[in-house]
Motif scaffolding. Structure first.
Motif, PDB file in Angstrom:
ATOM      1  N   UNK A   1     -15.796  42.975  68.779  1.00 32.62           N
ATOM      2  CA  UNK A   1     -15.014  41.902  69.425  1.00 32.62           C
ATOM      3  C   UNK A   1     -14.451  40.916  68.403  1.00 32.62           C
ATOM      4  N   UNK A   2     -15.042  40.878  67.226  1.00 33.88           N
ATOM      5  CA  UNK A   2     -14.600  39.909  66.206  1.00 33.88           C
ATOM      6  C   UNK A   2     -13.212  40.277  65.669  1.00 33.88           C
ATOM      7  N   UNK A   3     -12.232  39.352  65.775  1.00 34.62           N
ATOM      8  CA  UNK A   3     -10.900  39.681  65.245  1.00 34.62           C
ATOM      9  C   UNK A   3     -10.875  39.645  63.718  1.00 34.62           C
ATOM     10  N   UNK A   4     -10.039  40.483  63.164  1.00 35.40           N
ATOM     11  CA  UNK A   4      -9.941  40.614  61.709  1.00 35.40           C
ATOM     12  C   UNK A   4      -9.504  39.286  61.060  1.00 35.40           C
ATOM     13  N   UNK A   5      -8.813  38.448  61.847  1.00 33.24           N
ATOM     14  CA  UNK A   5      -8.338  37.148  61.337  1.00 33.24           C
ATOM     15  C   UNK A   5      -9.506  36.269  60.888  1.00 33.24           C
ATOM     16  N   UNK A   6     -10.723  36.535  61.447  1.00 32.01           N
ATOM     17  CA  UNK A   6     -11.885  35.703  61.115  1.00 32.01           C
ATOM     18  C   UNK A   6     -12.452  36.028  59.729  1.00 32.01           C
ATOM     19  N   UNK A   7     -12.135  37.200  59.212  1.00 35.35           N
ATOM     20  CA  UNK A   7     -12.769  37.585  57.934  1.00 35.35           C
ATOM     21  C   UNK A   7     -11.764  37.779  56.795  1.00 35.35           C
ATOM     22  N   UNK A   8     -10.482  37.694  57.113  1.00 34.92           N
ATOM     23  CA  UNK A   8      -9.473  38.027  56.088  1.00 34.92           C
ATOM     24  C   UNK A   8      -9.310  36.902  55.052  1.00 34.92           C
ATOM     25  N   UNK A   9      -8.790  37.258  53.895  1.00 40.75           N
ATOM     26  CA  UNK A   9      -8.324  36.255  52.936  1.00 40.75           C
ATOM     27  C   UNK A   9      -6.951  35.845  53.445  1.00 40.75           C
ATOM     28  N   UNK A  10      -6.738  34.528  53.615  1.00 43.55           N
ATOM     29  CA  UNK A  10      -5.479  34.153  54.264  1.00 43.55           C
ATOM     30  C   UNK A  10      -4.510  33.421  53.358  1.00 43.55           C
ATOM     31  N   UNK A  11      -3.293  33.332  53.833  1.00 40.06           N
ATOM     32  CA  UNK A  11      -2.293  32.515  53.152  1.00 40.06           C
ATOM     33  C   UNK A  11      -2.815  31.085  53.111  1.00 40.06           C
ATOM     34  N   UNK A  12      -2.582  30.282  52.076  1.00 37.00           N
ATOM     35  CA  UNK A  12      -1.725  30.579  50.913  1.00 37.00           C
ATOM     36  C   UNK A  12      -2.459  31.228  49.749  1.00 37.00           C
ATOM     37  N   UNK A  13      -3.615  31.864  50.015  1.00 43.18           N
ATOM     38  CA  UNK A  13      -4.383  32.421  48.887  1.00 43.18           C
ATOM     39  C   UNK A  13      -4.019  33.862  48.560  1.00 43.18           C
ATOM     40  N   UNK A  14      -3.002  34.387  49.212  1.00 38.23           N
ATOM     41  CA  UNK A  14      -2.653  35.788  48.962  1.00 38.23           C
ATOM     42  C   UNK A  14      -1.741  35.898  47.739  1.00 38.23           C
ATOM     43  N   UNK A  15      -2.121  36.796  46.864  1.00 34.59           N
ATOM     44  CA  UNK A  15      -1.294  37.060  45.686  1.00 34.59           C
ATOM     45  C   UNK A  15      -0.337  38.182  46.063  1.00 34.59           C
ATOM     46  N   UNK A  16       0.954  37.976  45.843  1.00 33.69           N
ATOM     47  CA  UNK A  16       1.941  38.978  46.255  1.00 33.69           C
ATOM     48  C   UNK A  16       2.992  39.163  45.165  1.00 33.69           C
ATOM     49  N   UNK A  17       3.870  40.130  45.342  1.00 34.68           N
ATOM     50  CA  UNK A  17       5.004  40.253  44.419  1.00 34.68           C
ATOM     51  C   UNK A  17       6.283  40.402  45.225  1.00 34.68           C
ATOM     52  N   UNK A  18       7.394  40.115  44.564  1.00 27.14           N
ATOM     53  CA  UNK A  18       8.700  40.161  45.232  1.00 27.14           C
ATOM     54  C   UNK A  18       9.563  41.261  44.604  1.00 27.14           C
ATOM     55  N   UNK A  19      10.616  41.705  45.330  1.00 23.40           N
ATOM     56  CA  UNK A  19      11.419  42.843  44.870  1.00 23.40           C
ATOM     57  C   UNK A  19      11.960  42.704  43.448  1.00 23.40           C
ATOM     58  N   UNK A  20      12.232  41.483  42.988  1.00 25.14           N
ATOM     59  CA  UNK A  20      12.812  41.307  41.653  1.00 25.14           C
ATOM     60  C   UNK A  20      11.811  41.502  40.530  1.00 25.14           C
ATOM     61  N   UNK A  21      10.536  41.657  40.855  1.00 23.87           N
ATOM     62  CA  UNK A  21       9.528  41.730  39.797  1.00 23.87           C
ATOM     63  C   UNK A  21       9.341  43.164  39.280  1.00 23.87           C
ATOM     64  N   UNK A  22       8.829  43.247  38.062  1.00 21.85           N
ATOM     65  CA  UNK A  22       8.612  44.577  37.473  1.00 21.85           C
ATOM     66  C   UNK A  22       7.185  45.033  37.769  1.00 21.85           C
ATOM     67  N   UNK A  23       6.953  46.309  37.543  1.00 22.00           N
ATOM     68  CA  UNK A  23       5.631  46.879  37.759  1.00 22.00           C
ATOM     69  C   UNK A  23       4.637  46.255  36.764  1.00 22.00           C
ATOM     70  N   UNK A  24       5.146  45.832  35.628  1.00 25.74           N
ATOM     71  CA  UNK A  24       4.297  45.153  34.640  1.00 25.74           C
ATOM     72  C   UNK A  24       3.822  43.806  35.199  1.00 25.74           C
ATOM     73  N   UNK A  25       4.753  43.014  35.793  1.00 26.40           N
ATOM     74  CA  UNK A  25       4.375  41.722  36.397  1.00 26.40           C
ATOM     75  C   UNK A  25       3.287  41.938  37.448  1.00 26.40           C
ATOM     76  N   UNK A  26       3.469  42.988  38.267  1.00 23.45           N
ATOM     77  CA  UNK A  26       2.506  43.267  39.340  1.00 23.45           C
ATOM     78  C   UNK A  26       1.146  43.629  38.747  1.00 23.45           C
ATOM     79  N   UNK A  27       1.154  44.456  37.718  1.00 22.01           N
ATOM     80  CA  UNK A  27      -0.118  44.882  37.102  1.00 22.01           C
ATOM     81  C   UNK A  27      -0.857  43.679  36.516  1.00 22.01           C
ATOM     82  N   UNK A  28      -0.112  42.757  35.915  1.00 21.05           N
ATOM     83  CA  UNK A  28      -0.737  41.553  35.343  1.00 21.05           C
ATOM     84  C   UNK A  28      -1.422  40.747  36.454  1.00 21.05           C
ATOM     85  N   UNK A  29      -0.751  40.609  37.611  1.00 21.61           N
ATOM     86  CA  UNK A  29      -1.344  39.847  38.723  1.00 21.61           C
ATOM     87  C   UNK A  29      -2.597  40.548  39.255  1.00 21.61           C
ATOM     88  N   UNK A  30      -2.544  41.884  39.351  1.00 19.01           N
ATOM     89  CA  UNK A  30      -3.705  42.639  39.845  1.00 19.01           C
ATOM     90  C   UNK A  30      -4.916  42.404  38.927  1.00 19.01           C
TER      91      UNK A  30
END
Ligand code: ADP
Length: 203
Positions: A130-159
């Protein structure tokens, strides 16, 4: 590498002379010289010969990965809504064979859940059916993301820097109320990056 060593020691040197030194014909050597010139490692001056440009193979590889866009390698994300139960999200994780699930609210990114989040919640005394996933997720604004203009190198550095397994690829959009929202359009994960390496190797 052998060609590079010869050029470094004897520059400027013609393709004929390089070929002589490694007992090959000029024709056999031509594709290698073309690649080294195209990569910017060698410079060819007509009627003079080849020079070493000073760029190392590793620096050429560096600019190569910085030029691959996240859009070229992104995979399909697994997305659920906030009211999905933890139980259903775990089943989805198995069925889709993924380690990270992205959570949406009204079609926009609101959270991320991973294997560890699920393990943690099952250690406690919770009703995961019954517990919704919203109760346990890491939420915005703490999500690390990437945008279309970024390179795979930028993404790997963030990971690596944020010690996560994946990043959602998002497009920023303005909601009706004027606030900025994130639309999930893909996913970059450690697997995506490993697959890219394998493809480059195979190609
Ligand atoms: P695992 O649980 O398999 O170790 P992760 O390392 O990705 O997977 O997750 C560790 C923690 O980081 C979890 O709490 C998860 O919710 C969070 N997390 C995962 N991806 C992101 C992200 N892109 N941005 C912020 N937090 C994340």
């Amino acid at each position: 590498m052998e060609i590079l060593d010869i050029v470094k020691e004897n520059q400027p040197i013609t393709s004929e002379h390089i070929a002589d030194r490694i007992n090959l014909t000029r024709a056999t050597l031509r594709p290698d010289l073309t690649i080294l010139t195209m990569m910017g490692i060698l410079e060819a001056r007509p009627k003079v010969g080849y020079y070493y440009s000073g760029k190392s193979l590793i620096s050429v590889m560096g600019s190569f990965i910085k030029n691959i866009s996240v859009m070229d390698v992104k995979s399909i994300p697994v997305v659920v809504s906030e009211d999905t139960t933890v139980y259903d999200a775990i089943v989805t994780m198995f069925l889709e064979d993924t380690g990270n699930i992205y959570v949406q609210n009204k079609g926009y990114l609101s959270g991320v859940v991973s294997r560890k989040d699920f393990i943690k919640i099952t250690l406690g005394n919770h009703d995961i059916k019954t517990l919704p996933v919203a109760m346990i997720m890491t939420r915005m604004p703490n999500i690390v993301y990437c945008e279309p203009g970024e390179s795979i190198f930028d993404a790997a550095v963030k990971i690596i820097d944020h010690q996560v397994d994946s990043l959602p690829v998002v497009e920023k959009v303005n909601d009706n109320d004027g606030s900025e929202k994130l639309k999930v359009i893909g996913k970059i994960s450690k697997t995506t990056i490993t697959k890219m390496m394998v493809k480059i190797g195979n190609d």
